[in-house]
Each structure stands twice: as structure tokens, then as C-alpha cells.
Design an enzyme around this catalytic site. Structure first.
Site, PDB file in Angstrom:
ATOM      1  N   ALA A  66       0.843  -1.204   0.000  1.00  0.00           N
ATOM      2  CA  ALA A  66       0.000   0.000   0.000  1.00  0.00           C
ATOM      3  C   ALA A  66       0.869   1.241   0.000  1.00  0.00           C
ATOM      4  O   ALA A  66       2.015   1.228   0.452  1.00  0.00           O
ATOM      5  CB  ALA A  66      -0.917   0.004   1.222  1.00  0.00           C
ATOM      6  N   ASP A  67       0.297   2.321  -0.503  1.00  0.00           N
ATOM      7  CA  ASP A  67       0.942   3.623  -0.431  1.00  0.00           C
ATOM      8  C   ASP A  67      -0.135   4.688  -0.333  1.00  0.00           C
ATOM      9  O   ASP A  67      -1.204   4.558  -0.941  1.00  0.00           O
ATOM     10  CB  ASP A  67       1.828   3.886  -1.645  1.00  0.00           C
ATOM     11  CG  ASP A  67       2.789   5.031  -1.371  1.00  0.00           C
ATOM     12  OD1 ASP A  67       3.789   4.792  -0.667  1.00  0.00           O
ATOM     13  OD2 ASP A  67       2.524   6.163  -1.821  1.00  0.00           O
ATOM     14  N   THR A  68       0.140   5.723   0.437  1.00  0.00           N
ATOM     15  CA  THR A  68      -0.813   6.812   0.645  1.00  0.00           C
ATOM     16  C   THR A  68      -0.155   8.124   0.275  1.00  0.00           C
ATOM     17  O   THR A  68       0.990   8.380   0.659  1.00  0.00           O
ATOM     18  CB  THR A  68      -1.268   6.856   2.123  1.00  0.00           C
ATOM     19  OG1 THR A  68      -1.854   5.597   2.466  1.00  0.00           O
ATOM     20  CG2 THR A  68      -2.291   7.960   2.350  1.00  0.00           C
TER      21      THR A  68
END
Length: 188
Positions: A66-68
Site C-alpha cells: 500500500a501507499d498513501t
């Protein structure tokens, strides 16, 4: 086994809400390679590359990457490089609305699920004193947009309101993720 391809303490805490046993692995990908893409493609690419790195280490397991990112006026707002950059970012977001976009990738065997979740965040007007105190005490240097919504409270009134997934803003959209994980976890 479930593998979270991240060392983010916030993602780890969020994933604990839905999965009892998992391990975390650090993925040392060059994030700059993705920043030239449009922001929705950028977070998907980052999440997928993190998951693929995790899959190299654990090829037979379920991998979550995941990446935000924070997006303001169509531009990606990165993690601050230093104190001055954090001050600049928080001042820019003051009294404004921005988007928090998380891309996640789930890999299990031949199955690949890549999605994005978008939430909106509205900041209160922030005084210089509040920004300086927040930077000194909360040290937001590892956070996209220089803040953590979970740190906004009566002592640090930063976030006025939000629309969408709260856990997405923290760093992992649990509500969406669990829908995609259920069928894969049942098969294990």
C-alpha cells in the site's frame, strides 16, 4: 501466511484490526520512479511495486502492499523533507480541502487486486503557533501531507472534517481491503 509489505507503524496497527497473524517486510523501492505518473496511477504503481518486492521474499503467501499520498489542487504533496518543508505544507493546507489517496495491491498466487480509495479532508485555519507546536511535538516527517488525522484533537485542532474512509486517511482503507481479502483468506 499474510505479509504486509510495509514498515509503517500506522498500517501495521490498522491491519491488526482485521488480521490476527501477519508479518511485515520492508520494501526498499525507489518511490521517485512513480511520482511522474498521474496521482491515481502513482499510488497504484507504488502499492504494486511494494507488493511485488514482498512477493519475491514470500512467493507462496498473501502479500499486501500500500501507499498513501496527499493531493492538493491536483498535485501530489510529498512527505516533508525537513521542518521548513513541513511548515510550508501545513500552511498551504490550512483552511483548505485536499484528498488523501491510498493505493493497495493484494497478491496471492496468480491473483492480483489493485485499487485506490480517495477521502477528502478539510483543515481548520492553522495559526503559525499551532503549526510550529505540531511540528515540534508530533514530528510529522514520515507522513504524507505533514500530518496524521489521528493526532488532530482539542490540543491540535487541525482537521475540521473529512469525507470517506477514516482508516484510508490514516494509511490503509480497512473497510475496502477486508472485502477483497475475505475470499482469499477463506481459501488458505
Amino acid at each position: 501466511m499474510v505479509v504486509l509489505a510495509s514498515n509503517s507503524p500506522r498500517r501495521k496497527e490498522l491491519l491488526k484490526q482485521i488480521i490476527d497473524n501477519f508479518i511485515c517486510v520492508n520494501t526498499n523501492i525507489d518511490e521517485n520512479l512513480s511520482y511522474c505518473l498521474p496521482y491515481l496511477e502513482c499510488v497504484k504503481d507504488l502499492a504494486k511495486r511494494k507488493a511485488k518486492e514482498g512477493q519475491k521474499l514470500y512467493p507462496h503467501d498473501l502479500i499486501i502492499g500500500a501507499d498513501t499520498i496527499v493531493v492538493f489542487n491536483g498535485e501530489i504533496i510529498h512527505k516533508p523533507t525537513d521542518r521548513n518543508d513541513a511548515f510550508r505544507i501545513l500552511s498551504m493546507l490550512s483552511n483548505q480541502t485536499h484528498q488523501v489517496v491510498t493505493g493497495y495491491c493484494i497478491l496471492k498466487g496468480e491473483t492480483e487486486i489493485v485499487k485506490t480509495v480517495i477521502s477528502e479532508v478539510k483543515f481548520y485555519p492553522l495559526s503559525e503557533q499551532l503549526i510550529n507546536r505540531y511540528i515540534e511535538e508530533k514530528k510529522p516527517f514520515d507522513k504524507a501531507g505533514s500530518y496524521g488525522i489521528q493526532e488532530s484533537d482539542k490540543n491540535y485542532p487541525i482537521v475540521e472534517s473529512f469525507k470517506g474512509s477514516y482508516t484510508n486517511i490514516v494509511g490503509l482503507p480497512i473497510e475496502e481491503l477486508i472485502k477483497d481479502l475475505k475470499p482469499l483468506l477463506i481459501r488458505e
